[in-house]
Write a protein that holds these residues in place. Structure first.
Motif, PDB file in Angstrom:
ATOM      1  N   GLU A 166      31.620  45.008  35.776  1.00  0.00           N
ATOM      2  CA  GLU A 166      31.250  46.297  36.359  1.00  0.00           C
ATOM      3  C   GLU A 166      31.924  46.534  37.710  1.00  0.00           C
ATOM      4  N   ARG A 167      31.934  45.522  38.550  1.00  0.00           N
ATOM      5  CA  ARG A 167      32.340  45.707  39.946  1.00  0.00           C
ATOM      6  C   ARG A 167      33.839  45.529  40.194  1.00  0.00           C
ATOM      7  N   ILE A 168      34.490  44.717  39.364  1.00  0.00           N
ATOM      8  CA  ILE A 168      35.899  44.406  39.620  1.00  0.00           C
ATOM      9  C   ILE A 168      36.817  44.810  38.461  1.00  0.00           C
ATOM     10  N   ILE A 169      36.528  44.328  37.274  1.00  0.00           N
ATOM     11  CA  ILE A 169      37.470  44.505  36.160  1.00  0.00           C
ATOM     12  C   ILE A 169      37.601  45.963  35.726  1.00  0.00           C
ATOM     13  N   LYS A 170      36.476  46.652  35.520  1.00  0.00           N
ATOM     14  CA  LYS A 170      36.549  48.061  35.099  1.00  0.00           C
ATOM     15  C   LYS A 170      37.283  48.921  36.136  1.00  0.00           C
ATOM     16  N   PRO A 171      36.971  48.810  37.431  1.00  0.00           N
ATOM     17  CA  PRO A 171      37.730  49.582  38.424  1.00  0.00           C
ATOM     18  C   PRO A 171      39.215  49.217  38.451  1.00  0.00           C
ATOM     19  N   PHE A 172      39.536  47.946  38.236  1.00  0.00           N
ATOM     20  CA  PHE A 172      40.942  47.523  38.200  1.00  0.00           C
ATOM     21  C   PHE A 172      41.662  48.162  37.014  1.00  0.00           C
ATOM     22  N   GLU A 173      41.027  48.150  35.856  1.00  0.00           N
ATOM     23  CA  GLU A 173      41.624  48.777  34.665  1.00  0.00           C
ATOM     24  C   GLU A 173      41.820  50.273  34.880  1.00  0.00           C
TER      25      GLU A 173
ATOM     26  N   ALA B  83      46.427  19.872  31.383  1.00  0.00           N
ATOM     27  CA  ALA B  83      46.795  19.368  30.056  1.00  0.00           C
ATOM     28  C   ALA B  83      47.920  20.188  29.432  1.00  0.00           C
ATOM     29  N   THR B  84      47.999  21.471  29.760  1.00  0.00           N
ATOM     30  CA  THR B  84      49.020  22.353  29.178  1.00  0.00           C
ATOM     31  C   THR B  84      50.228  22.531  30.098  1.00  0.00           C
ATOM     32  N   LYS B  85      50.243  21.767  31.196  1.00  0.00           N
ATOM     33  CA  LYS B  85      51.339  21.837  32.177  1.00  0.00           C
ATOM     34  C   LYS B  85      51.537  23.258  32.710  1.00  0.00           C
ATOM     35  N   GLY B  86      50.408  23.882  33.016  1.00  0.00           N
ATOM     36  CA  GLY B  86      50.446  25.200  33.638  1.00  0.00           C
ATOM     37  C   GLY B  86      50.507  26.360  32.680  1.00  0.00           C
ATOM     38  N   ARG B  87      50.283  26.125  31.380  1.00  0.00           N
ATOM     39  CA  ARG B  87      50.293  27.206  30.380  1.00  0.00           C
ATOM     40  C   ARG B  87      48.992  27.186  29.577  1.00  0.00           C
ATOM     41  N   PRO B  88      47.872  27.487  30.231  1.00  0.00           N
ATOM     42  CA  PRO B  88      46.568  27.352  29.565  1.00  0.00           C
ATOM     43  C   PRO B  88      46.197  28.504  28.647  1.00  0.00           C
ATOM     44  N   GLY B  89      46.997  29.588  28.644  1.00  0.00           N
ATOM     45  CA  GLY B  89      46.667  30.743  27.812  1.00  0.00           C
ATOM     46  C   GLY B  89      45.937  31.831  28.559  1.00  0.00           C
ATOM     47  N   PHE B  90      45.636  31.626  29.836  1.00  0.00           N
ATOM     48  CA  PHE B  90      45.078  32.691  30.659  1.00  0.00           C
ATOM     49  C   PHE B  90      45.953  32.871  31.897  1.00  0.00           C
ATOM     50  N   ASP B  91      45.842  34.045  32.518  1.00  0.00           N
ATOM     51  CA  ASP B  91      46.721  34.416  33.633  1.00  0.00           C
ATOM     52  C   ASP B  91      46.082  34.235  34.994  1.00  0.00           C
ATOM     53  N   VAL B  92      44.776  34.411  35.056  1.00  0.00           N
ATOM     54  CA  VAL B  92      44.032  34.224  36.302  1.00  0.00           C
ATOM     55  C   VAL B  92      42.834  33.344  35.995  1.00  0.00           C
ATOM     56  N   ALA B  93      42.580  32.372  36.867  1.00  0.00           N
ATOM     57  CA  ALA B  93      41.413  31.512  36.715  1.00  0.00           C
ATOM     58  C   ALA B  93      40.561  31.617  37.970  1.00  0.00           C
TER      59      ALA B  93
ATOM     60  N   MET C 119      49.039  39.001  39.842  1.00  0.00           N
ATOM     61  CA  MET C 119      49.109  39.179  41.287  1.00  0.00           C
ATOM     62  C   MET C 119      48.441  40.488  41.703  1.00  0.00           C
ATOM     63  N   LYS C 120      48.604  41.532  40.899  1.00  0.00           N
ATOM     64  CA  LYS C 120      47.943  42.805  41.189  1.00  0.00           C
ATOM     65  C   LYS C 120      46.419  42.641  41.148  1.00  0.00           C
ATOM     66  N   PHE C 121      45.945  41.873  40.173  1.00  0.00           N
ATOM     67  CA  PHE C 121      44.504  41.664  40.039  1.00  0.00           C
ATOM     68  C   PHE C 121      43.959  40.896  41.239  1.00  0.00           C
ATOM     69  N   VAL C 122      44.655  39.840  41.635  1.00  0.00           N
ATOM     70  CA  VAL C 122      44.219  39.050  42.780  1.00  0.00           C
ATOM     71  C   VAL C 122      44.154  39.923  44.030  1.00  0.00           C
ATOM     72  N   ASP C 123      45.198  40.722  44.245  1.00  0.00           N
ATOM     73  CA  ASP C 123      45.222  41.577  45.432  1.00  0.00           C
ATOM     74  C   ASP C 123      44.108  42.616  45.375  1.00  0.00           C
ATOM     75  N   PHE C 124      43.848  43.158  44.192  1.00  0.00           N
ATOM     76  CA  PHE C 124      42.778  44.143  44.024  1.00  0.00           C
ATOM     77  C   PHE C 124      41.422  43.528  44.368  1.00  0.00           C
ATOM     78  N   PHE C 125      41.179  42.301  43.916  1.00  0.00           N
ATOM     79  CA  PHE C 125      39.897  41.626  44.158  1.00  0.00           C
ATOM     80  C   PHE C 125      39.672  41.406  45.657  1.00  0.00           C
ATOM     81  N   LEU C 126      40.765  41.249  46.413  1.00  0.00           N
ATOM     82  CA  LEU C 126      40.653  40.981  47.845  1.00  0.00           C
ATOM     83  C   LEU C 126      40.590  42.247  48.690  1.00  0.00           C
ATOM     84  N   GLU C 127      40.752  43.413  48.073  1.00  0.00           N
ATOM     85  CA  GLU C 127      40.673  44.659  48.822  1.00  0.00           C
ATOM     86  C   GLU C 127      39.295  44.811  49.469  1.00  0.00           C
TER      87      GLU C 127
END
Length: 347
Positions: free
Chosen positions: A41-48, A72-82, A271-279
């Protein structure tokens, strides 16, 4: 008649469309439960809404489990932000498995408290700050405690519970008591262990899980204990007769971070998501929704929220900030001491 050139152009257009579609998707790994509802509600929907990027939410795993998957995946876990903590951020930077952030890629990093940011290192963007609080049953204690000294009072003998050393709260409480009794956070921790040995005689036992510790408070067997303030607030909001406080001697924060694995497929969107979360507006929404603190001191939140959280420069300056890399290196040695000096004292 369809020419080879027409087919080539069509194929190129299709490829471009697919590529663009992929670029507009982002996979965020975080937590479920109340956290998921609030972040949606607070972050993802406004970002989208602002960016047009579709976020796929992956509420699987704890911070340590997420980092284990990244490793274990050497940096390729299947997600972009953790969503992890400063400890995993430091490990990931050291292991070369997490992207380093700069103010070029994440401009809002410049707005965070420098001391708190340093605790997370170059690969962690601090989006949330909790702290080790003193939680107590309001229907059991005669007066609201303000100091860690309350845990040592005769009134609480046999009415507190402590974390096992596998829960980082144990090391953090020892560090706080070390400073309180004339030691420091890392090198001279003898006063902390001596204080913990005394406190062990007050406890009914040790539990690793914060959730299990909570059941003792709910049931009334425990009247006070150390606890992360975010969880304490949720317990309070659920109707259990409890309250919590930042003790006057100070406390240690739990620093939550956003991280991008080096093999993330949608790195630009991440990177856009991270920056948005820090706004500023996003941090205000997050702090008031999840009732945690922020590494931004310029946010504007209701006084009822501000008074309980880390939201001002003054709050941040009062935190005890151990070097987490050094702390991690000392944990094995401290764990042995905990068993010898603290657990044995309880027995």
């Amino acid at each position: 008649m369809t020419t080879l050139k027409t087919l080539t152009v069509a194929a190129a257009a299709l490829f471009t469309t697919i590529g663009a579609g992929r670029a507009e998707q982002l996979i965020v790994n975080s937590y479920g439960g109340p956290y998921e509802a609030i972040i949606m509600e607070r972050i993802i929907k406004p970002f989208e809404d602002r960016t047009g990027i579709t976020v796929v939410y992956d509420p699987v795993g704890s911070a340590s489990q997420d980092y284990a998957k990244i490793k274990a995946t050497k940096g390729r876990p299947g997600f972009d932000v953790a969503v992890m903590t400063a400890s995993q951020s430091l490990d990931g930077c050291r292991d070369g498995l997490l992207e380093k952030f700069t103010t070029d890629t994440v401009p809002n990093l410049a707005k965070l408290n420098p001391a708190v940011s340093r605790m997370a290192g170059e690969c962690g963007a601090v989006h949330e700050v909790q702290y080790l609080s003193l939680l107590w049953r309001t229907d059991k204690l005669k007066a609201a405690p303000t100091s860690w000294n309350a845990l040592f009072e005769q009134e609480l003998k046999g009415k507190i519970i402590l974390p096992t050393f596998q829960n980082i709260m144990a090391a953090n409480l020892m560090q706080v008591l070390s400073v309180k009794n004339g030691g420091d956070l890392l090198e001279n921790v003898d006063p902390g262990f001596k204080a913990m040995a005394v406190l062990a005689k007050q406890t009914i036992g040790f539990e690793q899980s914060s959730a299990v510790m909570e059941t003792y408070v709910k049931g009334g067997q425990v009247w006070a204990m150390p606890y992360w303030n975010g969880r304490a607030q949720l317990l309070m909001d659920s109707g259990v007769p409890v309250d919590f406080v930042k003790p006057t001697e100070g406390t240690i924060p739990l620093i939550a971070t956003l991280n991008v694995p080096v093999g993330a497929e949608n790195k630009a969107a991440a990177m856009k998501f991270v920056d948005f979360f820090l706004e500023k507006a996003s941090q205000e929404a997050w702090v008031t929704g999840y009732k945690v603190g922020s590494a931004r001191s310029d946010i504007e939140v209701p006084e009822a929220v501000r008074s309980r959280q880390i939201t001002t420069e003054g709050d941040l300056e009062k935190l005890l900030l151990p070097d987490l890399s050094i702390t991690a290196a000392k944990l094995p040695e401290w764990g042995d001491r905990w068993e010898r000096e603290v657990v044995s004292a309880a027995n």
